[in-house]
Design a protein around this motif. Structure first.
Motif, mmCIF file in Angstrom:
data_model
loop_
_atom_site.group_PDB
_atom_site.id
_atom_site.type_symbol
_atom_site.label_atom_id
_atom_site.label_comp_id
_atom_site.label_asym_id
_atom_site.label_seq_id
_atom_site.Cartn_x
_atom_site.Cartn_y
_atom_site.Cartn_z
ATOM 1 N N UNK A 137 0.826 -1.206 0.000
ATOM 2 C CA UNK A 137 0.000 0.000 0.000
ATOM 3 C C UNK A 137 0.857 1.253 0.000
ATOM 4 N N UNK A 138 1.987 1.190 0.683
ATOM 5 C CA UNK A 138 2.874 2.349 0.707
ATOM 6 C C UNK A 138 3.408 2.635 -0.690
ATOM 7 N N UNK A 139 3.819 1.586 -1.394
ATOM 8 C CA UNK A 139 4.291 1.769 -2.768
ATOM 9 C C UNK A 139 3.179 2.340 -3.640
ATOM 10 N N UNK A 140 1.969 1.795 -3.488
ATOM 11 C CA UNK A 140 0.863 2.262 -4.322
ATOM 12 C C UNK A 140 0.583 3.741 -4.100
ATOM 13 N N UNK A 141 0.411 4.139 -2.843
ATOM 14 C CA UNK A 141 0.015 5.518 -2.583
ATOM 15 C C UNK A 141 1.125 6.495 -2.910
ATOM 16 N N UNK A 142 2.364 6.156 -2.614
ATOM 17 C CA UNK A 142 3.471 7.040 -2.974
ATOM 18 C C UNK A 142 3.545 7.181 -4.496
ATOM 19 N N UNK A 143 3.355 6.074 -5.191
ATOM 20 C CA UNK A 143 3.435 6.111 -6.648
ATOM 21 C C UNK A 143 2.257 6.874 -7.240
ATOM 22 N N UNK A 144 1.066 6.598 -6.722
ATOM 23 C CA UNK A 144 -0.137 7.257 -7.235
ATOM 24 C C UNK A 144 -0.069 8.768 -7.029
#
Length: 460
Positions: A230-237
């Motif tokens: 989730x951290x990767x997703x939100x940082x990327x998004x």
């Protein structure tokens, strides 16, 4: 240097993360930083300049379509740490060993296209800073060579370059807003938006944002597998969404104001985005020329990142090319990009609108297929990917189901395309819904096609 062993290139570590690198920030910051450039700004100008939208409608379109289209690449980025493979190699688990070659070809065309657009913008800005002493052609060559040099240095240096170069570029945009913002306060009244204009602009925006989906895992596969998804997703998004939306809205606001500012109109003549930005910075004198140079260099990181992924795609396209050092592919790409940029420099707007309008359709189908493969057939479980068979054609899917769904989706998507270069029969009434149709039809068809493929092959 861009020369890695076979194991490092395709599967740098097992899913346990035993060979992964624990970076301090487990996100692919590149996508946040490389979009702080003039290409993002120029994409926003297409709403008013090409599709006839007013400022409010351009802003709303930019926000809405980017919220949708930044999600898929951010989600696919979470697969890199779990699987330890590049994006096109992961795609073999749905498109097959040979089927993914077609994707690689299309992806290579897209990477070259984005590099050409960036080179044109960088060359224009550099030439504008030189007050006519530097031609667009020379500017394009300078930008391409700088980008090639950065790409030679590999991922670590590329990531460092992105982290170091974005702030001066952002500062330059802020200064240009500060000295020219008074001209943006009272935009002229616009004609009411049409659904055709909104959807056609939306398809162009999708071409810019969702195209990152084919590279997402290229920039995250070295992170440890234990990192929070989730951290990767939100940082990327967020990293994709914020710079894209802000700079595209800025571009739309500036181009709407151009007719009311003679100096801007003169700099913008012939669709010269670099000249427009240089004209906005004229009030700060010689310092403005320095800032224009910084803007021209802003595209170098984007081009270098494209070259980085391009080398990986080239070796996935023809696996036998693994014996060739990867920097050779960057040199070849530069030799292709420079002449194409020089030829297209004086028709930049046509090139930008046509390219982004075309490139956004296949990623819609691609995203639907790989996400269904992951969520439905592999139950959102990285453990159901046998990472030991990544280069074994017989143990991978045949790819017929994925290619069949993609090709069949285009049969309905093509009549739904409405761009400057083509208008389908359905799109004449509905506007451009080709991207949405490609996604939806691919999703509907892939489920039964893949189920049948598994029954015949007796394995995933």
């Amino acid at each position: 240097m861009l020369l890695l062993s076979r194991s490092q290139l395709w599967c740098p570590r097992h899913a346990t993360g035993t060979r992964g690198t624990a970076y301090r920030y487990p996100v692919h910051q590149d996508l946040l930083l490389l979009n702080v450039n003039t290409l993002t700004f120029s994409t926003g100008t297409l709403g008013p300049a090409i599709f006839g939208l007013g400022l409010r409608d351009s802003f709303l379109s930019i926000l809405f379509f980017n919220i949708i289209c930044c999600g898929p690449p951010a989600y696919l980025a979470t697969w890199g740490p779990k699987l330890g493979m590049r994006q096109m190699v992961i795609s073999r688990y749905s498109f097959g060993y040979y089927g993914v070659i077609i994707l690689c070809v299309v992806n290579l065309i897209g990477l070259i296209g984005f590099s050409v657009l960036n080179c044109i913008l960088g060359g224009q800005a550099l030439a504008s800073a030189g007050n006519g002493s530097l031609s667009w052609t020379v500017g394009i060559v300078v930008i391409a060579v700088i980008s090639l040099f950065v790409s030679f240095c590999g991922y670590r240096v590329l990531n460092w370059y992105e982290k170091a170069s974005w702030f001066p570029v952002l500062l330059t945009f802020i200064i240009s807003l500060g000295v020219g913002g008074k001209h943006l306060l009272h935009p002229p009244p616009a004609e009411p938006a049409t659904i055709v204009g909104v959807l056609s602009f939306g398809a162009t925006l999708a071409g810019f944002s969702i195209s990152f989906s084919s590279l997402s895992a290229d920039f995250t596969n070295y992170y440890v597998s234990s990192v929070n998804g989730w951290r990767i997703f939100w940082y990327s998004f967020i990293g994709l969404l914020i710079p894209i939306v802000v700079l595209e809205c800025f571009g739309a606001a500036v181009v709407v104001a151009v007719p009311s500012v003679p100096s801007w109109e003169q700099g913008y003549a012939g669709g010269n985005i670099g000249g427009l930005l240089a004209a906005m910075l004229q009030p700060v004198g010689g310092f403005g020329k320095f800032l224009a140079v910084l803007l021209s260099l802003s595209v170098a990181g984007n081009i270098a990142a494209s070259f980085y992924s391009l080398t990986l795609n080239s070796q996935t396209f023809i696996p036998a090319l693994i014996i060739i050092p990867r920097y050779v592919f960057s040199v070849v790409a530069t030799a292709i990009v420079i002449p194409l940029s020089i030829v297209g420099a004086h028709t930049f707007y046509d090139a930008l609108a046509n390219f982004l309008g075309l490139i956004g359709y296949w990623p819609g189908s691609y995203v639907a297929i790989v996400m269904l493969e992951h969520l439905v057939f592999r139950h959102n479980n990285p453990g159901e990917y046998d990472i030991n068979v990544w280069d074994m054609p017989r143990k991978l899917p045949s790819g017929i189901a994925a290619l069949g769904a993609m090709v069949a989706s285009f049969g309905l998507a093509v009549p739904c395309i409405r761009q400057v270069w083509f208008t389908g029969a359905i799109a004449e009434t509905t506007g451009d819904i080709g991207f949405e149709v490609a996604f939806g039809v691919s999703a509907v068809l892939y489920l039964p096609f893949r189920w049948l493929e598994i029954r015949i092959q007796k394995h995933l």
